[in-house]
Design a protein around this motif. Structure first.
Motif: not given
Length: 346
Positions: A173-200
């Motif tokens: 979704r981010w990549a599609m949004y960035a390609k269509n609009w030329g930018f990406l909105p960051l909620v709260g400045g993008g400072s929230t920490k997460i621990q993303p994991v590979y689905v496999v």
């Protein structure tokens, strides 16, 4: 009973198998020779990709209604394992967070316990599930965990972090949004920490918990990736992979909530379906107001003998399709093949 389960093999009913994580769980179960029953409620095309993952008769689609007790009982009648992957990241006019993430989980656990032949029940929840979470989804997930353990005390709870992979709902979704609009909105400045994991890796953890001697029964595992990212760090990885200059618009939480709120207010007040919230999902915005990391003393991948992949590189190669002109001439073979190496179907 557990010895009988090991001797006769796994016959698993996987609820939610047609979703993102489901296809990887089904693939890994089929690879180890298990028979997999796939309840589905959509059209015939919704499960077609899953049948290719096993031999003839190994993957068995079953039409069912999640609100019909008899159809659920039919789906688990010949199983000794039930895996619940049912979940929803946004509400619709027909299905809300409480029904999908709590009540359906409770019902599956109750029916599985009454069945008598179900040796293992695995409930897939979400990292950060808590009764005090600012997210209604995560509160419903926590209530679902509690109800499942009440009805089926031997159940195993899996709490995966944000899932990354070919069909994910964040980097795509981010990549599609960035390609269509030329930018990406960051909620709260993008400072929230997460621990993303590979689905496999998450699918492997679920299957590994079935291979043990029953020591994972009644336990809760928090499945986060090896690295902690801020939302901005993850966005930087996305921009780097698609080879675009990163451009951001910082959105304070009050403004982001104001943008996302009209859909929530109109959801049950208009006589027609509303668009699916993608980048502006009010509940996800609320969830981003706090960090979401694996607890210090929680059981994790290491306890299931799995070393999770780092995200940079192999797990995010699918993003090359968003590059200008597609994968470059000098790309690796796996980049040119796109998702084929990331999500084996056979």
């Amino acid at each position: 009973m557990f010895l009988c389960f090991l001797i006769h093999g796994i016959v698993a009913t996987v609820f939610g198998a047609t979703g993102f994580l489901g296809r990887y769980v089904v693939q890994q179960l089929a690879k180890m020779g298990s028979q997999v029953l796939v309840p589905f409620r959509g059209g015939e095309d919704s499960h077609r990709h899953l049948k290719l993952m096993g031999d003839l008769g190994q993957i068995v689609p079953m039409n069912y209604n999640p609100r019909d007790v008899n159809s659920i009982k039919t789906a688990v009648a010949k199983s000794n394992v039930v895996i619940n992957l049912i979940g929803r990241e946004f509400e619709t006019r027909n299905y809300g967070f409480e029904e999908v993430n709590h009540q359906m989980a409770e019902q599956l656990a109750t029916i599985s316990k009454e069945h008598g032949g179900i040796v293992r029940f695995i409930q897939v929840s979400a990292l950060g599930a808590s009764a005090s979470s600012p997210s209604r989804l995560l509160r419903a997930k926590a209530a679902g965990e509690e109800s499942v353990l009440k009805e089926f005390p031997e159940a195993t709870i899996m709490r995966p972090a944000t899932l990354i992979g070919t069909e994910d709902r964040i980097l795509n979704r981010w990549a599609m949004y960035a390609k269509n609009w030329g930018f990406l909105p960051l909620v709260g400045g993008g400072s929230t920490k997460i621990q993303p994991v590979y689905v496999v890796d998450v699918a492997a953890a679920i299957v590994n918990s079935l291979k043990d001697d029953g020591t994972s029964m009644g336990k809760t595992y928090e499945l986060g990736g090896p690295d902690v990212y801020t939302i901005r760090d993850l966005a930087e990885l996305m921009f780097e992979t698609i080879r675009e200059y990163p451009r951001y618009v910082n959105l304070p939480f009050p403004i982001a909530r104001a943008i996302a709120s009209p859909r929530e207010m109109l959801l049950n007040k208009v006589p027609f379906p509303l668009p699916t919230p993608s980048n502006f999902n009010l509940d996800q915005i609320n969830a981003l107001s706090v960090d979401n990391l694996v607890s210090e003393n929680a059981l994790s991948f290491a306890d299931l003998e799995i070393k999770p992949h780092k995200l940079k590189g192999y797990p995010t190669e699918f993003l090359v399709c968003y590059r200008k002109g597609g994968p470059s001439f000098g790309s690796t073979v796996s980049e040119k093949m796109g998702s084929a190496d990331v999500a084996p179907r056979f």
